[in-house]
Design an enzyme around this catalytic site. Structure first.
Site, PDB file in Angstrom:
ATOM      1  N   LYS A 143       0.815  -1.216   0.000  1.00  0.00           N
ATOM      2  CA  LYS A 143       0.000   0.000   0.000  1.00  0.00           C
ATOM      3  C   LYS A 143       0.849   1.267   0.000  1.00  0.00           C
ATOM      4  O   LYS A 143       0.359   2.343  -0.346  1.00  0.00           O
ATOM      5  CB  LYS A 143      -0.963   0.002   1.186  1.00  0.00           C
ATOM      6  CG  LYS A 143      -0.332   0.216   2.538  1.00  0.00           C
ATOM      7  CD  LYS A 143      -1.379   0.162   3.648  1.00  0.00           C
ATOM      8  CE  LYS A 143      -0.771   0.389   5.023  1.00  0.00           C
ATOM      9  NZ  LYS A 143      -0.245   1.750   5.186  1.00  0.00           N
ATOM     10  N   ASP A 144       2.125   1.151   0.395  1.00  0.00           N
ATOM     11  CA  ASP A 144       3.020   2.315   0.411  1.00  0.00           C
ATOM     12  C   ASP A 144       3.791   2.487  -0.892  1.00  0.00           C
ATOM     13  O   ASP A 144       4.557   3.445  -1.036  1.00  0.00           O
ATOM     14  CB  ASP A 144       4.031   2.190   1.560  1.00  0.00           C
ATOM     15  CG  ASP A 144       3.363   2.201   2.925  1.00  0.00           C
ATOM     16  OD1 ASP A 144       2.302   2.834   3.055  1.00  0.00           O
ATOM     17  OD2 ASP A 144       3.900   1.568   3.852  1.00  0.00           O
ATOM     18  N   ARG A 168      -8.107   8.623   3.912  1.00  0.00           N
ATOM     19  CA  ARG A 168      -9.087   7.585   3.535  1.00  0.00           C
ATOM     20  C   ARG A 168      -9.930   7.191   4.742  1.00  0.00           C
ATOM     21  O   ARG A 168     -11.161   7.088   4.655  1.00  0.00           O
ATOM     22  CB  ARG A 168      -8.355   6.361   2.974  1.00  0.00           C
ATOM     23  CG  ARG A 168      -9.246   5.124   2.820  1.00  0.00           C
ATOM     24  CD  ARG A 168      -8.434   3.903   2.442  1.00  0.00           C
ATOM     25  NE  ARG A 168      -7.440   3.555   3.452  1.00  0.00           N
ATOM     26  CZ  ARG A 168      -7.710   2.845   4.554  1.00  0.00           C
ATOM     27  NH1 ARG A 168      -8.932   2.441   4.801  1.00  0.00           N
ATOM     28  NH2 ARG A 168      -6.749   2.573   5.408  1.00  0.00           N
ATOM     29  N   ARG A 169      -9.275   6.937   5.867  1.00  0.00           N
ATOM     30  CA  ARG A 169     -10.015   6.552   7.072  1.00  0.00           C
ATOM     31  C   ARG A 169     -10.866   7.714   7.578  1.00  0.00           C
ATOM     32  O   ARG A 169     -12.016   7.525   7.987  1.00  0.00           O
ATOM     33  CB  ARG A 169      -9.036   6.093   8.154  1.00  0.00           C
ATOM     34  CG  ARG A 169      -8.379   4.759   7.833  1.00  0.00           C
ATOM     35  CD  ARG A 169      -7.268   4.429   8.806  1.00  0.00           C
ATOM     36  NE  ARG A 169      -6.669   3.120   8.510  1.00  0.00           N
ATOM     37  CZ  ARG A 169      -5.391   2.821   8.694  1.00  0.00           C
ATOM     38  NH1 ARG A 169      -4.554   3.738   9.163  1.00  0.00           N
ATOM     39  NH2 ARG A 169      -4.936   1.614   8.404  1.00  0.00           N
ATOM     40  N   ARG A 200       1.066  10.506  13.569  1.00  0.00           N
ATOM     41  CA  ARG A 200       2.109   9.743  12.904  1.00  0.00           C
ATOM     42  C   ARG A 200       2.836   8.922  13.953  1.00  0.00           C
ATOM     43  O   ARG A 200       2.665   9.137  15.148  1.00  0.00           O
ATOM     44  CB  ARG A 200       3.128  10.671  12.218  1.00  0.00           C
ATOM     45  CG  ARG A 200       2.687  11.302  10.907  1.00  0.00           C
ATOM     46  CD  ARG A 200       2.679  10.342   9.724  1.00  0.00           C
ATOM     47  NE  ARG A 200       3.884   9.531   9.621  1.00  0.00           N
ATOM     48  CZ  ARG A 200       5.038   9.941   9.107  1.00  0.00           C
ATOM     49  NH1 ARG A 200       5.174  11.163   8.664  1.00  0.00           N
ATOM     50  NH2 ARG A 200       6.061   9.104   9.036  1.00  0.00           N
ATOM     51  N   ARG A 214       1.332   4.977  18.425  1.00  0.00           N
ATOM     52  CA  ARG A 214      -0.092   5.221  18.175  1.00  0.00           C
ATOM     53  C   ARG A 214      -0.970   4.605  19.254  1.00  0.00           C
ATOM     54  O   ARG A 214      -1.894   5.244  19.756  1.00  0.00           O
ATOM     55  CB  ARG A 214      -0.464   4.694  16.789  1.00  0.00           C
ATOM     56  CG  ARG A 214       0.257   5.434  15.665  1.00  0.00           C
ATOM     57  CD  ARG A 214      -0.195   4.968  14.310  1.00  0.00           C
ATOM     58  NE  ARG A 214       0.646   5.547  13.264  1.00  0.00           N
ATOM     59  CZ  ARG A 214       0.231   5.832  12.028  1.00  0.00           C
ATOM     60  NH1 ARG A 214      -1.008   5.580  11.681  1.00  0.00           N
ATOM     61  NH2 ARG A 214       1.052   6.353  11.154  1.00  0.00           N
ATOM     62  N   CYS A 262      -1.364   7.074  -2.710  1.00  0.00           N
ATOM     63  CA  CYS A 262      -1.835   6.345  -1.536  1.00  0.00           C
ATOM     64  C   CYS A 262      -2.366   7.274  -0.454  1.00  0.00           C
ATOM     65  O   CYS A 262      -2.994   6.825   0.500  1.00  0.00           O
ATOM     66  CB  CYS A 262      -0.720   5.471  -0.963  1.00  0.00           C
ATOM     67  SG  CYS A 262       0.591   6.393  -0.128  1.00  0.00           S
TER      68      CYS A 262
END
Length: 338
Positions: A78-79, A126-127, A144, A150, A237
């Site tokens: 995805k990156d 996106r989220r 980040r 996180r 992305c």
């Protein structure tokens, strides 16, 4: 037996993922050495959108690959930008881990149980766009950092919850900390989420044969469809786009692929979901076809720049969203991987 220098980022998740690949290669009789490489995404903690989003984790590793410092790179797919990189080839895409997103919340709460005004941490437009589309009244804080950082925001009380890729938590052995796995009907993952890409120099024929043993056909077909959609939308992305393709066997034994997609705005003012189904061998075309449907139904306007108004004060003094409305960096769809 082949001796392989495998390049990886230094983060715990990256080294864990690379270690899994290294173990698979060792089981096939190869000698593997892990080589740690620092990327811009590791040293610069600014929002990914401000750094261009796509590719900030891949550039340094790809340079090491091209210059011969390493022989093989393991990327979170995805990156990885969808455009081909001169001189490099994705030689294998191993079987995908669970592609869904996961919630880690205080007090074991699920997304629906979080109170109005609860603060959810995520660095993903996106989220944020899909949270806004759900209309739950939650606030989003841009964050980040690695998984420990996180989740630490939740345990310290700085946020009520964070959303992470379930695949990373599973690979790190931290699935027990997930309070809810978010179903695609609520939140579609990023294109390629949960999958790894094994990249080599295009002229390394011997290594191509060795690495090909790890390729998983169904996973490659699924991510091909997802990344074809992303490419045809000319988005990176960091754009507010979700996609998930799944391969299933029909009664006649043929394989079919279904592709679902989402395009939205981080303020919740636009929410577009569409899907398409077809034979697995048409994965690339299905992604491109669905992208055209999305564009015809308004996705281009949703991904275009729009003026940002100052955030309204949140009820009860809750933290307003700090993630700006995201725009995409155009690419040439004609240059995308076939």
């Amino acid at each position: 037996m082949t001796r392989i220098r495998l390049g990886t980022r230094r983060s715990h998740l990256a080294t864990t993922q690379s270690g899994l690949v290294a173990d698979q290669l060792r089981a096939l009789g190869h000698e593997v050495e892990l080589v740690e490489i620092v990327t811009e995404g590791d040293t610069n903690l600014a929002p990914l959108v401000s750094m261009g989003g796509t590719g900030v984790f891949a550039t340094a590793i790809r340079h090491a690959l091209l210059t011969g410092r390493i022989d093989l790179a393991v990327h979170s797919l995805k990156d990885l930008p969808v455009l081909p990189y001169d001189g490099l080839t994705i030689a294998a895409i191993p079987a995908r881990e669970d592609a869904r997103d996961a919630l880690v919340a205080r007090d074991g709460l699920t997304l629906g149980e979080l109170p109005e005004g609860a603060v959810i941490g995520t660095g993903s437009p996106r989220r944020e766009a899909q949270l806004a589309a759900l209309g739950l009244g939650v606030q989003v804080r841009a964050i980040r950092g690695n998984v420990d950082t996180r989740i630490g925001l939740v345990t310290s009380g700085e946020v009520d919850a964070v959303i992470l890729a379930r695949a990373g938590l599973v690979r790190l052995g931290r699935a027990a900390e997930i309070t809810e796995t978010l179903e695609p009907v609520q939140m579609l993952p990023a294109p390629g989420q949960g999958a790894l890409a094994l990249e080599i120099r295009s002229d390394d024929a011997e290594l191509a044969v060795a690495v090909a043993a790890l390729d998983h056909a169904d996973t490659r077909a699924a991510v091909t469809a997802e990344r074809a959609l992303l490419c045809a939308l000319e988005a990176g992305c960091s754009a507010p786009i979700g996609a998930l393709a799944e391969v299933s066997e029909e009664l006649d034994g043929s394989l079919e692929i279904s592709l679902r997609s989402f395009v939205g705005r981080t303020d919740g003012s636009f929410d577009l979901r569409r899907s398409v189904t077809g034979p697995v061998e048409t994965a690339q075309q299905l992604g491109e076809q669905l992208a055209q449907v999305l564009l015809q139904d308004g996705a281009r306007d949703a991904m275009s720049p729009r003026p940002e108004a100052p955030p309204d004060p949140a009820p009860g003094g809750a933290l307003p969203s700090t993630t700006p409305v995201t725009t995409f960096v155009p690419t040439s769809a004609a240059e995308c991987e076939s």
